[in-house]
Design a protein around this motif. Structure first.
Motif, PDB file in Angstrom:
ATOM      1  N   ASN A 141     109.555  11.164  33.916  1.00 31.48           N
ATOM      2  CA  ASN A 141     109.799  11.196  32.483  1.00 31.48           C
ATOM      3  C   ASN A 141     110.267   9.833  31.975  1.00 31.48           C
ATOM      4  N   HIS A 142     111.131   9.198  32.726  1.00 36.55           N
ATOM      5  CA  HIS A 142     111.608   7.861  32.358  1.00 36.55           C
ATOM      6  C   HIS A 142     110.451   6.859  32.413  1.00 36.55           C
ATOM      7  N   HIS A 143     109.600   7.006  33.426  1.00 33.05           N
ATOM      8  CA  HIS A 143     108.478   6.083  33.603  1.00 33.05           C
ATOM      9  C   HIS A 143     107.497   6.170  32.428  1.00 33.05           C
ATOM     10  N   PHE A 144     107.277   7.387  31.924  1.00 33.85           N
ATOM     11  CA  PHE A 144     106.281   7.597  30.869  1.00 33.85           C
ATOM     12  C   PHE A 144     106.884   7.730  29.472  1.00 33.85           C
ATOM     13  N   GLN A 145     108.159   7.396  29.320  1.00 29.44           N
ATOM     14  CA  GLN A 145     108.837   7.678  28.057  1.00 29.44           C
ATOM     15  C   GLN A 145     108.230   6.964  26.843  1.00 29.44           C
ATOM     16  N   SER A 146     107.592   5.840  27.055  1.00 33.61           N
ATOM     17  CA  SER A 146     107.003   5.102  25.930  1.00 33.61           C
ATOM     18  C   SER A 146     105.519   5.406  25.739  1.00 33.61           C
ATOM     19  N   GLU A 147     104.967   6.280  26.598  1.00 34.81           N
ATOM     20  CA  GLU A 147     103.541   6.606  26.515  1.00 34.81           C
ATOM     21  C   GLU A 147     103.275   7.631  25.417  1.00 34.81           C
ATOM     22  N   ARG A 148     102.119   7.563  24.837  1.00 32.62           N
ATOM     23  CA  ARG A 148     101.713   8.504  23.788  1.00 32.62           C
ATOM     24  C   ARG A 148     101.400   9.856  24.429  1.00 32.62           C
ATOM     25  N   LYS A 149     102.033  10.896  23.941  1.00 31.86           N
ATOM     26  CA  LYS A 149     101.833  12.242  24.476  1.00 31.86           C
ATOM     27  C   LYS A 149     100.536  12.840  23.931  1.00 31.86           C
ATOM     28  N   THR A 150     100.111  13.947  24.515  1.00 35.21           N
ATOM     29  CA  THR A 150      98.899  14.616  24.053  1.00 35.21           C
ATOM     30  C   THR A 150      99.112  15.187  22.646  1.00 35.21           C
ATOM     31  N   THR A 151      98.018  15.496  21.993  1.00 36.60           N
ATOM     32  CA  THR A 151      98.085  16.044  20.635  1.00 36.60           C
ATOM     33  C   THR A 151      98.964  17.287  20.569  1.00 36.60           C
ATOM     34  N   LEU A 152      98.761  18.222  21.503  1.00 35.93           N
ATOM     35  CA  LEU A 152      99.550  19.452  21.503  1.00 35.93           C
ATOM     36  C   LEU A 152     101.033  19.174  21.754  1.00 35.93           C
ATOM     37  N   ASN A 153     101.319  18.255  22.655  1.00 34.52           N
ATOM     38  CA  ASN A 153     102.720  17.924  22.921  1.00 34.52           C
ATOM     39  C   ASN A 153     103.382  17.274  21.710  1.00 34.52           C
ATOM     40  N   ARG A 154     102.627  16.494  20.959  1.00 35.20           N
ATOM     41  CA  ARG A 154     103.190  15.897  19.747  1.00 35.20           C
ATOM     42  C   ARG A 154     103.411  16.950  18.663  1.00 35.20           C
ATOM     43  N   MET A 155     102.591  17.990  18.679  1.00 39.19           N
ATOM     44  CA  MET A 155     102.723  19.053  17.691  1.00 39.19           C
ATOM     45  C   MET A 155     103.991  19.874  17.880  1.00 39.19           C
ATOM     46  N   LYS A 156     104.630  19.748  19.025  1.00 42.86           N
ATOM     47  CA  LYS A 156     105.881  20.473  19.258  1.00 42.86           C
ATOM     48  C   LYS A 156     106.947  20.110  18.237  1.00 42.86           C
ATOM     49  N   GLN A 157     106.851  18.911  17.685  1.00 41.26           N
ATOM     50  CA  GLN A 157     107.847  18.471  16.709  1.00 41.26           C
ATOM     51  C   GLN A 157     107.817  19.344  15.453  1.00 41.26           C
ATOM     52  N   GLU A 158     106.628  19.839  15.100  1.00 39.85           N
ATOM     53  CA  GLU A 158     106.484  20.653  13.890  1.00 39.85           C
ATOM     54  C   GLU A 158     106.910  22.096  14.104  1.00 39.85           C
ATOM     55  N   LYS A 159     106.777  22.573  15.325  1.00 36.71           N
ATOM     56  CA  LYS A 159     107.081  23.971  15.637  1.00 36.71           C
ATOM     57  C   LYS A 159     106.317  24.942  14.721  1.00 36.71           C
ATOM     58  N   ASP A 160     105.026  24.675  14.538  1.00 38.20           N
ATOM     59  CA  ASP A 160     104.189  25.530  13.706  1.00 38.20           C
ATOM     60  C   ASP A 160     103.329  26.405  14.625  1.00 38.20           C
ATOM     61  N   PHE A 196     101.100  28.671  14.137  1.00 37.91           N
ATOM     62  CA  PHE A 196      99.685  28.734  13.766  1.00 37.91           C
ATOM     63  C   PHE A 196      98.928  27.520  14.299  1.00 37.91           C
ATOM     64  N   LYS A 197      99.438  26.336  13.999  1.00 35.20           N
ATOM     65  CA  LYS A 197      98.748  25.119  14.413  1.00 35.20           C
ATOM     66  C   LYS A 197      98.719  24.961  15.931  1.00 35.20           C
ATOM     67  N   ILE A 198      99.801  25.328  16.589  1.00 36.56           N
ATOM     68  CA  ILE A 198      99.852  25.184  18.042  1.00 36.56           C
ATOM     69  C   ILE A 198      98.880  26.149  18.719  1.00 36.56           C
ATOM     70  N   LEU A 199      98.808  27.386  18.235  1.00 39.04           N
ATOM     71  CA  LEU A 199      97.868  28.347  18.814  1.00 39.04           C
ATOM     72  C   LEU A 199      96.430  27.913  18.575  1.00 39.04           C
ATOM     73  N   ILE A 200      96.084  27.600  17.340  1.00 35.98           N
ATOM     74  CA  ILE A 200      94.718  27.171  17.025  1.00 35.98           C
ATOM     75  C   ILE A 200      94.385  25.878  17.773  1.00 35.98           C
ATOM     76  N   GLY A 201      95.343  24.963  17.820  1.00 42.42           N
ATOM     77  CA  GLY A 201      95.132  23.704  18.524  1.00 42.42           C
ATOM     78  C   GLY A 201      94.855  23.904  19.995  1.00 42.42           C
ATOM     79  N   CYS A 202      95.569  24.829  20.611  1.00 39.71           N
ATOM     80  CA  CYS A 202      95.367  25.096  22.035  1.00 39.71           C
ATOM     81  C   CYS A 202      93.990  25.698  22.287  1.00 39.71           C
TER      82      CYS A 202
END
Length: 218
Positions: free
Chosen positions: A15-34, A36-42
């Motif tokens: 986690n420390h090694h990859f902390q500055s790396e861009r996460k996947t679209t779904l992982n970034r969507m966790k910030q919204e906690k939506d 609907f979007k997370i289910l459809i996105g998956c």
């Protein structure tokens, strides 16, 4: 027998090694906690590259931000939005059927239990775990090919069953850390611990890894 916290210690280093790396679209969507979007996105993201997923979802969510609007969309229009996705006709049908079932059975709200999610046609264990973890902060982890490969390769477990890896990680990782584990496995599995000839010389947890099944590395 696995030493307590050995798995978490390994993942904390990654986690420390990859902390500055861009996460996947779904992982970034966790910030919204939506949910609907997370289910459809998956459902859209299955078997396609992340950059393609991101492009499709940007277009889709600009035109539909609810299950009602997914149902109202013309089938041809939805297929055109999914034109870069594999099995676009099947995915179009799945998006519509899942939307209809959630509207009819759950009053338009994504259920927050695994049993209810799995009762919806088109939603499998991995998708259910993504929704429960990403949208509802529940202690589940989606196990994909990267997670399965890494867990076996490091020597944490010997299995081909996703469920056994899921149970292992849930038992060994702190609840809060479970939220981040999927992103770590995705990044490590795509950048360093690749299926063939992994980049062990670049791996920050090389000394912790038993390299099970690795015949040649870089």
């Amino acid at each position: 027998m696995i030493i307590m916290n050995k798995i978490q210690s390994t993942l904390e280093i990654l986690n420390h090694h990859f902390q500055s790396e861009r996460k996947t679209t779904l992982n970034r969507m966790k910030q919204e906690k939506d949910p609907f979007k997370i289910l459809i996105g998956c459902l859209v993201s299955i078997n396609i590259k992340d950059e393609v997923t991101e492009k499709i979802l940007d277009n889709l969510f600009a035109k539909a931000d609810s299950f009602e609007e997914i149902l109202k969309m013309n089938t041809e229009e939805l297929e055109n939005i999914l034109y870069l996705a594999r099995y676009r006709r099947i995915k179009t049908a799945t998006l519509k059927s899942v939307s209809q079932e959630i509207l009819e059975r759950f009053d338009g709200k994504v259920p927050d239990t695994k049993e209810e999610l799995l009762s919806i046609k088109g939603i499998g264990p991995k998708t259910a775990n993504v929704v429960l973890n990403f949208a509802f902060n529940k202690p589940y982890i989606p196990v994909d090919s990267n997670t399965l490969r890494i867990a076996n390769r490091i020597g944490w477990i010997k299995t081909e069953k996703h469920q056994e890896v899921e149970e292992l990680l849930i038992n060994q990782l702190d609840k809060d850390f479970l939220k981040h584990a999927n992103a770590i496995f995705m990044l490590h599995g795509k950048q360093i611990c690749v299926p063939i000839n992994p980049f062990c010389s670049q791996c920050p947890v090389d000394e912790m890894c038993k390299k099970v099944g690795v015949e040649k590395s870089r």
